[in-house]
Design a protein around this motif. Structure first.
Motif, PDB file in Angstrom:
ATOM      1  N   ILE A 146       0.828  -1.203   0.000  1.00 49.61           N
ATOM      2  CA  ILE A 146       0.000   0.000   0.000  1.00 49.61           C
ATOM      3  C   ILE A 146       0.866   1.257   0.000  1.00 49.61           C
ATOM      4  N   GLY A 147       2.031   1.206   0.635  1.00 47.29           N
ATOM      5  CA  GLY A 147       2.942   2.343   0.569  1.00 47.29           C
ATOM      6  C   GLY A 147       3.524   2.527  -0.811  1.00 47.29           C
ATOM      7  N   VAL A 148       3.834   1.417  -1.467  1.00 50.28           N
ATOM      8  CA  VAL A 148       4.411   1.465  -2.811  1.00 50.28           C
ATOM      9  C   VAL A 148       3.403   1.988  -3.827  1.00 50.28           C
ATOM     10  N   ASN A 149       2.155   1.529  -3.741  1.00 50.70           N
ATOM     11  CA  ASN A 149       1.162   1.846  -4.763  1.00 50.70           C
ATOM     12  C   ASN A 149       0.157   2.915  -4.354  1.00 50.70           C
ATOM     13  N   GLY A 150      -0.327   2.864  -3.120  1.00 50.63           N
ATOM     14  CA  GLY A 150      -1.357   3.807  -2.697  1.00 50.63           C
ATOM     15  C   GLY A 150      -0.822   5.174  -2.336  1.00 50.63           C
ATOM     16  N   LEU A 151       0.326   5.210  -1.653  1.00 49.86           N
ATOM     17  CA  LEU A 151       0.883   6.498  -1.242  1.00 49.86           C
ATOM     18  C   LEU A 151       1.183   7.406  -2.435  1.00 49.86           C
ATOM     19  N   PRO A 152       1.810   6.923  -3.525  1.00 48.05           N
ATOM     20  CA  PRO A 152       2.041   7.822  -4.667  1.00 48.05           C
ATOM     21  C   PRO A 152       0.750   8.408  -5.241  1.00 48.05           C
ATOM     22  N   ARG A 153      -0.320   7.627  -5.259  1.00 44.97           N
ATOM     23  CA  ARG A 153      -1.583   8.148  -5.786  1.00 44.97           C
ATOM     24  C   ARG A 153      -2.183   9.183  -4.841  1.00 44.97           C
ATOM     25  N   CYS A 154      -2.027   8.976  -3.541  1.00 42.04           N
ATOM     26  CA  CYS A 154      -2.478   9.967  -2.562  1.00 42.04           C
ATOM     27  C   CYS A 154      -1.684  11.263  -2.729  1.00 42.04           C
ATOM     28  N   ILE A 155      -0.362  11.146  -2.832  1.00 38.99           N
ATOM     29  CA  ILE A 155       0.479  12.331  -3.012  1.00 38.99           C
ATOM     30  C   ILE A 155       0.118  13.050  -4.305  1.00 38.99           C
ATOM     31  N   ALA A 156      -0.123  12.291  -5.375  1.00 37.20           N
ATOM     32  CA  ALA A 156      -0.466  12.902  -6.664  1.00 37.20           C
ATOM     33  C   ALA A 156      -1.747  13.716  -6.562  1.00 37.20           C
ATOM     34  N   ALA A 157      -2.735  13.198  -5.841  1.00 35.62           N
ATOM     35  CA  ALA A 157      -3.993  13.936  -5.672  1.00 35.62           C
ATOM     36  C   ALA A 157      -3.758  15.213  -4.878  1.00 35.62           C
ATOM     37  N   LEU A 158      -2.961  15.136  -3.830  1.00 38.60           N
ATOM     38  CA  LEU A 158      -2.674  16.314  -3.013  1.00 38.60           C
ATOM     39  C   LEU A 158      -1.834  17.337  -3.769  1.00 38.60           C
ATOM     40  N   ALA A 159      -0.972  16.854  -4.659  1.00 39.98           N
ATOM     41  CA  ALA A 159      -0.055  17.749  -5.388  1.00 39.98           C
ATOM     42  C   ALA A 159      -0.765  18.650  -6.383  1.00 39.98           C
ATOM     43  N   ASN A 160      -2.019  18.357  -6.706  1.00 36.74           N
ATOM     44  CA  ASN A 160      -2.748  19.224  -7.639  1.00 36.74           C
ATOM     45  C   ASN A 160      -2.921  20.634  -7.090  1.00 36.74           C
ATOM     46  N   ALA A 161      -2.926  20.765  -5.757  1.00 38.24           N
ATOM     47  CA  ALA A 161      -3.148  22.099  -5.168  1.00 38.24           C
ATOM     48  C   ALA A 161      -2.119  22.480  -4.115  1.00 38.24           C
ATOM     49  N   CYS A 162      -1.454  21.507  -3.510  1.00 38.84           N
ATOM     50  CA  CYS A 162      -0.525  21.812  -2.422  1.00 38.84           C
ATOM     51  C   CYS A 162       0.823  22.262  -2.983  1.00 38.84           C
ATOM     52  N   PRO A 163       1.342  23.416  -2.550  1.00 40.18           N
ATOM     53  CA  PRO A 163       2.595  23.932  -3.107  1.00 40.18           C
ATOM     54  C   PRO A 163       3.850  23.251  -2.583  1.00 40.18           C
ATOM     55  N   CYS A 164       3.771  22.526  -1.458  1.00 38.26           N
ATOM     56  CA  CYS A 164       4.985  21.944  -0.880  1.00 38.26           C
ATOM     57  C   CYS A 164       4.674  20.588  -0.257  1.00 38.26           C
ATOM     58  N   ILE A 165       5.278  19.536  -0.797  1.00 36.90           N
ATOM     59  CA  ILE A 165       5.150  18.187  -0.260  1.00 36.90           C
ATOM     60  C   ILE A 165       6.545  17.674   0.037  1.00 36.90           C
ATOM     61  N   LEU A 166       6.784  17.289   1.294  1.00 39.11           N
ATOM     62  CA  LEU A 166       8.091  16.792   1.724  1.00 39.11           C
ATOM     63  C   LEU A 166       7.931  15.379   2.262  1.00 39.11           C
ATOM     64  N   TYR A 167       8.738  14.476   1.744  1.00 39.10           N
ATOM     65  CA  TYR A 167       8.713  13.093   2.205  1.00 39.10           C
ATOM     66  C   TYR A 167      10.121  12.675   2.619  1.00 39.10           C
ATOM     67  N   ALA A 168      10.291  12.263   3.867  1.00 40.79           N
ATOM     68  CA  ALA A 168      11.585  11.797   4.380  1.00 40.79           C
ATOM     69  C   ALA A 168      11.602  10.275   4.354  1.00 40.79           C
ATOM     70  N   HIS A 169      12.712   9.721   3.880  1.00 40.33           N
ATOM     71  CA  HIS A 169      12.750   8.294   3.595  1.00 40.33           C
ATOM     72  C   HIS A 169      14.108   7.716   3.988  1.00 40.33           C
ATOM     73  N   THR A 170      14.103   6.503   4.539  1.00 38.93           N
ATOM     74  CA  THR A 170      15.343   5.788   4.800  1.00 38.93           C
ATOM     75  C   THR A 170      15.715   4.979   3.572  1.00 38.93           C
ATOM     76  N   LEU A 171      16.732   5.434   2.857  1.00 35.50           N
ATOM     77  CA  LEU A 171      17.170   4.770   1.634  1.00 35.50           C
ATOM     78  C   LEU A 171      17.868   3.449   1.954  1.00 35.50           C
ATOM     79  N   HIS A 172      17.683   2.484   1.072  1.00 34.90           N
ATOM     80  CA  HIS A 172      18.342   1.171   1.130  1.00 34.90           C
ATOM     81  C   HIS A 172      17.878   0.299   2.284  1.00 34.90           C
ATOM     82  N   ARG A 173      16.701   0.594   2.806  1.00 37.15           N
ATOM     83  CA  ARG A 173      16.109  -0.339   3.770  1.00 37.15           C
ATOM     84  C   ARG A 173      15.411  -1.461   3.010  1.00 37.15           C
ATOM     85  N   PHE A 174      14.637  -1.076   1.975  1.00 32.30           N
ATOM     86  CA  PHE A 174      13.976  -2.043   1.098  1.00 32.30           C
ATOM     87  C   PHE A 174      14.138  -1.538  -0.337  1.00 32.30           C
ATOM     88  N   ASP A 175      15.213  -1.914  -1.010  1.00 37.33           N
ATOM     89  CA  ASP A 175      15.481  -1.367  -2.339  1.00 37.33           C
ATOM     90  C   ASP A 175      14.364  -1.677  -3.331  1.00 37.33           C
TER      91      ASP A 175
END
Length: 253
Positions: A146-175
């Motif tokens: 759900i994070g891989v597939n649902g979160l991007p679609r949620c962010i995309a919907a919010l990005a239509n109007a929101c000027p700033c979206i910040l996502y912090a991520h731990t790289l190389h935990r699950f490549d």
């Protein structure tokens, strides 16, 4: 226990509050990296009267730290899907006297944004998006489908109007999940760029603004690193060239 002035409950209360096992039982490293980035010298991303939404809030620690440290914010809303909502609300109520601005808890399930969502779920998704956000935040949210597939679609919907979206991520935990997540941002019409170095002292982005982390799958045991990404539909909002962590997936299709 206390974490940066926020009381976090745990143990039996956590077990009694969640409807199923969630990752909301602790504060994850990327949340701390995002707070450090937001509170960096000269940074004013959380503007006066801003309306801020945190996705996948878990304990609610990130949103609550903002609510205790930024007095002129219009409102902060922390969110979770139904199984984690009671736990999030419990932590918020335990800290409410500390807040310097309004803080609200709401349900937001990223499955509402998937193509198979029913009419009621689509209406709930619109209800979240249409509230009008100035800043959307999230941290360490990509660890399952759900994070891989649902979160991007949620962010995309919010990005239509929101000027700033910040996502912090731990790289190389699950490549595998990382590559699919960033590819799904791409397929949903979004661009992204790393905007911070690792707040724990990593060497951080290279001089051209791109991350110094090795490409996905290039090392057997790559060092994990927290990174903050700005996500937008408009490349001009990123402050530099877009990143391309999705390229492995794009080139293989």
């Amino acid at each position: 226990k206390m974490a940066d002035g926020i009381a976090l409950l745990g143990g039996q209360l956590y077990a009694e509050s969640v409807a199923e096992q969630t990752t909301g039982g602790e504060v994850w490293p990327a949340a701390r990296a995002l707070i450090a980035f937001l509170q960096g010298p000269g940074r004013s991303l959380v503007g006066e009267r801003a309306r801020c939404l945190e996705l996948g809030s878990g304990t609610g620690w990130l949103g609550m730290v903002l609510a205790t440290s930024v007095p002129n914010v219009g409102a902060i809303v922390v969110s979770e899907y139904s199984a984690g909502l009671a736990w999030l609300s419990t932590n918020v109520e335990a800290n409410r006297s500390r807040f310097r601005c309004p803080l609200e808890v709401c349900e937001c399930d990223w499955q509402w944004f998937l193509p198979g969502a029913d009419a009621d779920e689509r209406a709930l998704a619109r209800g979240v998006v249409d509230r009008g956000w100035d800043l959307v935040l999230g941290s360490d949210l990509v660890y399952n489908e759900i994070g891989v597939n649902g979160l991007p679609r949620c962010i995309a919907a919010l990005a239509n109007a929101c000027p700033c979206i910040l996502y912090a991520h731990t790289l190389h935990r699950f490549d595998d999940n990382d590559v699919s997540f960033f590819a799904n941002l791409h397929w949903n019409g979004l661009v992204y760029r790393e905007v911070s170095a690792d707040c724990a002292g990593d060497e951080g982005p290279a001089k051209d603004g791109r991350s110094s982390s090795p490409p996905p799958f290039s090392e057997l045991f790559p060092e994990q690193r927290q990174a903050v990404f700005r996500i937008s539909r408009d490349p001009g909002m990123l402050g530099g060239p877009p990143d391309d962590r999705h390229s492995v997936a794009i080139y293989d299709t």
